[in-house]
Design a protein around this motif. Structure first.
Motif, mmCIF file in Angstrom:
data_model
loop_
_atom_site.group_PDB
_atom_site.id
_atom_site.type_symbol
_atom_site.label_atom_id
_atom_site.label_comp_id
_atom_site.label_asym_id
_atom_site.label_seq_id
_atom_site.Cartn_x
_atom_site.Cartn_y
_atom_site.Cartn_z
ATOM 1 N N ILE A 87 -9.084 -10.039 9.336
ATOM 2 C CA ILE A 87 -8.593 -8.657 9.447
ATOM 3 C C ILE A 87 -7.327 -8.669 10.300
ATOM 4 O O ILE A 87 -7.212 -9.462 11.243
ATOM 5 N N THR A 91 -8.979 -13.338 1.568
ATOM 6 C CA THR A 91 -8.501 -11.951 1.645
ATOM 7 C C THR A 91 -8.148 -11.629 3.091
ATOM 8 O O THR A 91 -8.961 -11.803 3.999
ATOM 9 N N ALA A 115 -15.572 -4.358 7.244
ATOM 10 C CA ALA A 115 -14.719 -5.395 6.649
ATOM 11 C C ALA A 115 -15.479 -6.720 6.564
ATOM 12 O O ALA A 115 -15.337 -7.473 5.602
ATOM 13 N N THR A 134 0.837 -1.216 0.000
ATOM 14 C CA THR A 134 0.000 0.000 0.000
ATOM 15 C C THR A 134 0.867 1.259 0.000
ATOM 16 O O THR A 134 0.394 2.349 -0.279
ATOM 17 N N THR A 186 -6.969 -8.578 5.388
ATOM 18 C CA THR A 186 -6.989 -7.127 5.208
ATOM 19 C C THR A 186 -6.556 -6.331 6.435
ATOM 20 O O THR A 186 -7.211 -6.376 7.483
ATOM 21 N N GLU A 193 -10.325 -3.571 -1.512
ATOM 22 C CA GLU A 193 -10.097 -4.425 -2.687
ATOM 23 C C GLU A 193 -10.675 -5.827 -2.513
ATOM 24 O O GLU A 193 -10.745 -6.588 -3.475
ATOM 25 N N ALA A 194 -11.080 -6.156 -1.286
ATOM 26 C CA ALA A 194 -11.453 -7.544 -0.969
ATOM 27 C C ALA A 194 -12.581 -8.067 -1.870
ATOM 28 O O ALA A 194 -12.514 -9.191 -2.370
ATOM 29 N N SER A 214 -14.187 -9.646 3.885
ATOM 30 C CA SER A 214 -12.814 -9.995 4.294
ATOM 31 C C SER A 214 -12.851 -11.310 5.063
ATOM 32 O O SER A 214 -13.781 -11.552 5.823
ATOM 33 N N VAL A 217 -2.961 -10.617 0.690
ATOM 34 C CA VAL A 217 -3.126 -9.505 1.619
ATOM 35 C C VAL A 217 -3.613 -8.350 0.759
ATOM 36 O O VAL A 217 -3.031 -8.091 -0.295
ATOM 37 N N CYS A 218 -4.668 -7.685 1.162
ATOM 38 C CA CYS A 218 -5.120 -6.552 0.363
ATOM 39 C C CYS A 218 -5.852 -5.540 1.233
ATOM 40 O O CYS A 218 -6.181 -5.832 2.387
ATOM 41 N N SER A 219 -6.093 -4.378 0.678
ATOM 42 C CA SER A 219 -6.869 -3.367 1.377
ATOM 43 C C SER A 219 -8.303 -3.889 1.484
ATOM 44 O O SER A 219 -8.788 -4.567 0.569
ATOM 45 N N PRO A 220 -9.003 -3.565 2.586
ATOM 46 C CA PRO A 220 -10.392 -4.013 2.682
ATOM 47 C C PRO A 220 -11.214 -3.524 1.488
ATOM 48 O O PRO A 220 -12.176 -4.166 1.077
#
Ligand code: C5P
Length: 232
Positions: A207, A175, A199, A119, A177, A161-162, A204, A156-159
């Motif tokens: 988290i 995912t 999330a 990120t 996040t 992008e989930a 997700s 692993v991604c931003s919430p």
């Protein structure tokens, strides 16, 4: 897929992490051990935390030639971690080699997830420093697809992008996040954040929560609040 809250134990020493974990008497949170603690305290820290009954996500983000990654993953697998990761930019071959290394003789293995683009990497930096011209969300989805093709379990991604990752790679693709904050909490240095409840809504699977728990006045209460909002 079992939804869970993973506590990012971003501490600099063994003493600090145990002081924190000692607060938890009834609960055994899934903990994330990152480079800082691993490099400071060594593999023994993983064995000790595991012995206390916690699940462990070892966040070392491997990226090297396939053979080196395969052999290193075999070592991490013997450490009995529950989840670990690598950089998808290491190529599909590297990811396949990682899976081979991680798989134990009985066929079991820790969950393996990929980092797509960090990120901290903006579209501008990607273009100027890495000479990648495609839009960043296209790159993220392409790397997620590569991880899926290689047989990995998720990313692993931003919430934020989930949802798209699930649409691209399937609902069973995990995912994980970070960037989670309570609605009434400090955002700190995270830019794009979501509450545990949001999330959960966007799907997700796990988290990763650090300071909202580790720096709370009552970390156990903060952890329980996360679980109540995200899992229950
Ligand atoms: O304290 P905080 O909740 O921001 O911690 C988030 C954790 O997730 C940290 O360990 C951080 O390194 C990690 N992380 C992140 N963003 C990413 C990847 C990992 O915040 N894109």
């Amino acid at each position: 897929m079992g939804k869970d809250v993973i506590v990012a134990c971003d501490f600099a020493s063994k003493e600090d992490v145990f002081k924190f974990l000692d607060l938890f008497t009834d609960e055994k949170p899934f903990v994330k051990i990152g480079m800082e603690l691993f490099y400071a305290a060594g593999p023994e820290i993983v064995r000790e935390i595991k012995k206390r009954g916690h699940k462990i996500f070892l966040d070392l983000k491997l990226h090297d030639i396939p053979n080196t990654v395969k052999k290193s993953m075999a070592v991490l697998s013997k450490l009995d971690v529950d989840m670990t990761n690598l950089h998808a930019s290491g190529t599909i071959d590297m990811m396949k080699a990682a899976l081979e290394g991680l798989t134990r003789p009985d066929g079991s293995r820790p969950i393996l997830i990929a980092v797509t683009q960090l990120t901290s990497t903006s579209e501008e930096r990607m273009k100027n420093d890495l000479l990648i011209d495609a839009p960043i969300d296209e790159v993220v989805m392409h790397y997620a697809k590569n991880a899926s093709v290689a047989g990995l379990d998720g990313v692993v991604c931003s919430p934020l992008e989930a949802e798209k990752v699930h649409k691209t790679c399937g609902d069973n693709f995990i995912t994980v996040t970070p960037g989670v904050r309570f609605a009434d909490g400090d955002v700190g240095d995270q830019v794009r954040v979501m509450t545990p409840e949001q999330a959960k809504k966007i799907g997700s699977d796990y988290i990763v929560v650090g300071r909202p728990i580790t720096a709370a006045d009552d970390p156990v209460a903060a952890y329980k609040r996360c679980v109540a909002e995200f899992v229950d």
